[in-house]
Write an enzyme that holds these catalytic residues in place. Sequence first.
Site, PDB file in Angstrom:
ATOM      1  N   CYS A 155     -42.140 -15.276  -0.328  1.00 16.04           N
ATOM      2  CA  CYS A 155     -41.168 -15.951  -1.154  1.00 16.04           C
ATOM      3  C   CYS A 155     -39.797 -16.214  -0.479  1.00 16.04           C
ATOM      4  CB  CYS A 155     -41.066 -15.072  -2.170  1.00 16.04           C
ATOM      5  SG  CYS A 155     -42.590 -14.818  -3.023  1.00 16.04           S
ATOM      6  N   VAL A 173       0.745  -1.112   0.006  1.00 14.66           N
ATOM      7  CA  VAL A 173       0.093   0.028   0.041  1.00 14.66           C
ATOM      8  C   VAL A 173       0.937   1.293   0.064  1.00 14.66           C
ATOM      9  CG1 VAL A 173      -1.581   1.292   1.442  1.00 14.66           C
ATOM     10  CG2 VAL A 173      -2.179  -1.158   0.975  1.00 14.66           C
TER      11      VAL A 173
HETATM   12  N1  NAD Z   1      -2.055  -5.293   0.189  1.00 14.99           N
HETATM   13  C1  NAD Z   1      -3.382  -4.804  -0.149  1.00 14.99           C
HETATM   14  O1  NAD Z   1      -3.919  -5.130  -1.216  1.00 14.99           O
HETATM   15  C2  NAD Z   1      -3.972  -3.943   0.936  1.00 14.99           C
HETATM   16  C3  NAD Z   1      -5.193  -3.298   0.048  1.00 14.99           C
HETATM   17  C4  NAD Z   1      -5.754  -2.467   0.917  1.00 14.99           C
HETATM   18  C5  NAD Z   1      -5.287  -2.356   2.300  1.00 14.99           C
HETATM   19  N2  NAD Z   1      -4.420  -2.874   2.938  1.00 14.99           N
HETATM   20  C6  NAD Z   1      -3.889  -2.558   4.231  1.00 14.99           C
HETATM   21  O2  NAD Z   1      -2.721  -1.490   4.430  1.00 14.99           O
HETATM   22  C7  NAD Z   1      -1.997  -1.765   5.388  1.00 14.99           C
HETATM   23  C8  NAD Z   1      -0.710  -2.221   4.698  1.00 14.99           C
HETATM   24  O3  NAD Z   1      -0.550  -3.436   4.053  1.00 14.99           O
HETATM   25  P1  NAD Z   1       0.503  -3.822   3.040  1.00 14.99           P
HETATM   26  O4  NAD Z   1       0.073  -5.050   2.266  1.00 14.99           O
HETATM   27  O5  NAD Z   1       1.098  -2.840   2.339  1.00 14.99           O
HETATM   28  O6  NAD Z   1       1.701  -4.306   4.144  1.00 14.99           O
HETATM   29  P2  NAD Z   1       3.290  -4.758   3.852  1.00 14.99           P
HETATM   30  O7  NAD Z   1       3.277  -5.734   4.923  1.00 14.99           O
HETATM   31  O8  NAD Z   1       3.598  -5.110   2.648  1.00 14.99           O
HETATM   32  O9  NAD Z   1       3.915  -3.307   4.361  1.00 14.99           O
HETATM   33  C9  NAD Z   1       3.912  -2.694   5.638  1.00 14.99           C
HETATM   34  C10 NAD Z   1       5.264  -1.936   5.655  1.00 14.99           C
HETATM   35  O10 NAD Z   1       5.365  -1.321   7.042  1.00 14.99           O
HETATM   36  C11 NAD Z   1       6.719  -1.317   7.579  1.00 14.99           C
HETATM   37  N3  NAD Z   1       6.537  -1.002   8.733  1.00 14.99           N
HETATM   38  C12 NAD Z   1       6.437  -1.671   9.952  1.00 14.99           C
HETATM   39  N4  NAD Z   1       6.441  -1.063  10.935  1.00 14.99           N
HETATM   40  C13 NAD Z   1       6.649   0.321  10.857  1.00 14.99           C
HETATM   41  C14 NAD Z   1       6.995   1.539  11.491  1.00 14.99           C
HETATM   42  N5  NAD Z   1       6.938   1.542  12.800  1.00 14.99           N
HETATM   43  N6  NAD Z   1       7.721   2.558  10.709  1.00 14.99           N
HETATM   44  C15 NAD Z   1       7.737   2.555   9.261  1.00 14.99           C
HETATM   45  N7  NAD Z   1       7.272   1.410   8.695  1.00 14.99           N
HETATM   46  C16 NAD Z   1       6.884   0.144   9.342  1.00 14.99           C
HETATM   47  C17 NAD Z   1       6.812  -2.676   7.281  1.00 14.99           C
HETATM   48  O11 NAD Z   1       8.384  -2.879   7.202  1.00 14.99           O
HETATM   49  C18 NAD Z   1       6.512  -2.844   5.672  1.00 14.99           C
HETATM   50  O12 NAD Z   1       7.256  -2.467   4.667  1.00 14.99           O
HETATM   51  C19 NAD Z   1      -2.461  -3.222   5.990  1.00 14.99           C
HETATM   52  O13 NAD Z   1      -3.460  -2.547   7.102  1.00 14.99           O
HETATM   53  C20 NAD Z   1      -3.394  -3.907   5.258  1.00 14.99           C
HETATM   54  O14 NAD Z   1      -4.447  -4.554   5.684  1.00 14.99           O
HETATM   55  C21 NAD Z   1      -3.684  -3.603   2.091  1.00 14.99           C
END
Ligand code: NAD
Length: 433
Positions: A268, A11
């Site tokens: 229904c 994201v």
């Molecule tokens: N992947 C998807 O398709 C998608 C779609 C919509 C929403 N989301 C939501 O978005 C959020 C992120 O998902 P993602 O798939 O990008 O996760 P991801 O695991 O790919 O990325 C998360 C990133 O955050 C970093 N991180 C962790 N702690 C941190 C901190 N304290 N400071 C800075 N960076 C830090 C990690 O190192 C990692 O690179 C989640 O809540 C997910 O549910 C994901």
Amino acid sequence: MRVAVLGVGYVGAVTCGCLAQLGHQVVGVDVDAGKVQLMAGGSSPVREPGLDRLIEEQVAAGRLTATTDVAAAVSASEISLVCVGTPSGEDGLLDVRQLERAVRSVGRALRDSDGMHTIVIRSTVLPGSCERLVLPLLEHESGALAGERFELACNPEFLREGSSIADFLEPTRTVIGELRSGAGDAVEELYAGLSGVVFRVGLAEAEAIKLADNAFHALKVAFANEIGSLGRAVGADGREVMRVLAADTRLNLSPAYLVPGNAFGGPCLGKDLRGATALAAEAGLDVPLLGAIARSNERQLQRVVDAALATGATRICLAGLAFKRGTDDLRESPLLELAARLAAAGIDVAAFDPGVSVDSIGGANARWAQARLPSLSRLIAATLREALEGVGALVVGADVPGLVEAVAARPALPVIDLVGLLPPGPAVAHVAW
Ligand SMILES: NC(=O)c1ccc[n+]([C@@H]2O[C@H](COP(=O)([O-])OP(=O)(O)OC[C@H]3O[C@@H](n4cnc5c(N)ncnc54)[C@H](O)[C@@H]3O)[C@@H](O)[C@H]2O)c1
């Protein structure tokens, strides 16, 4: 705008590239130095179609940088988007440890700031998390109250991996949850010019919309699969069935039936659902989703009964009786069932429905009503005024003419509004529904 994006995973990396393309000055922040190095060098830290090129272009244009230094990134920005992971915990709840750490680091960075900074939770979180978890952490770490040095907003992400750049740049809608009115102004500004409708809602609603979205997508897949399996079992082409089902945009793929309220009923839906599940059972097919619908509906009905009983009223008015407004069809009407259960619990029920009179119903309709509620003729009031006489609570099951005015005249009356007829507010002693 100057934007910090915390977390450059799927994201965050897309958010960085796309916001930079929109002309913002973006800095990506991550605790993973490897990801930061990749982004700073003009490559995507995650594999996603088109993202490598987008990041390369934006880094080259000087609009996108990356760092592991949260404090520097936050203090150089007006807005921080938190995009860290919220994986599933062992208890099924979302694990918010990354979120807590990221939020704390932003809060600390704001300790000595003098301008206003907007913190935006873009990670998926359970409803209540922003207000009960994020807000206290921010206030504690920054030493300031919301509105003093920071604003808090929630902006859930709806992108799909594989098409995330297009999803980001051509949204169908943008959801901005705000702790208080105006808190999301900077978020709306960030996306200015993008397509779709912008919804400004409360924090809990924004958080819940994301959960509801994903639950709905999952429900659709499971539903289509059960219809497909049932079709296979009986020699019908499930893909054809679902293709034609989806062609109805009035009732099927539309807002119809997608409003929380009363249980469903009528002659229904229940009957045909029982038919489908019985057919599946006969074919030895397990269809737990279809099978759960009736149970869910029964739960909803009982919740209404429980809420009405919880008012403590001994006489309750039920506005609406038929299963559809304007008809007199009582067969499997959830409102008739509600009246029957309340009466069985010893409540003096007074029902009014302008379409239903004891003299007018007959045939299978009358037999059903009589069997389910033998005292029906005594419960039906001739007018709304008569139905409301001496009642201690009201259940609104239909848009009965004169009801809004009648309720306004009795502001202390507990009301369970199943159809969203009455405006919410202090004028009505609403029972939460
Ligand atoms: N992947 C998807 O398709 C998608 C779609 C919509 C929403 N989301 C939501 O978005 C959020 C992120 O998902 P993602 O798939 O990008 O996760 P991801 O695991 O790919 O990325 C998360 C990133 O955050 C970093 N991180 C962790 N702690 C941190 C901190 N304290 N400071 C800075 N960076 C830090 C990690 O190192 C990692 O690179 C989640 O809540 C997910 O549910 C994901």
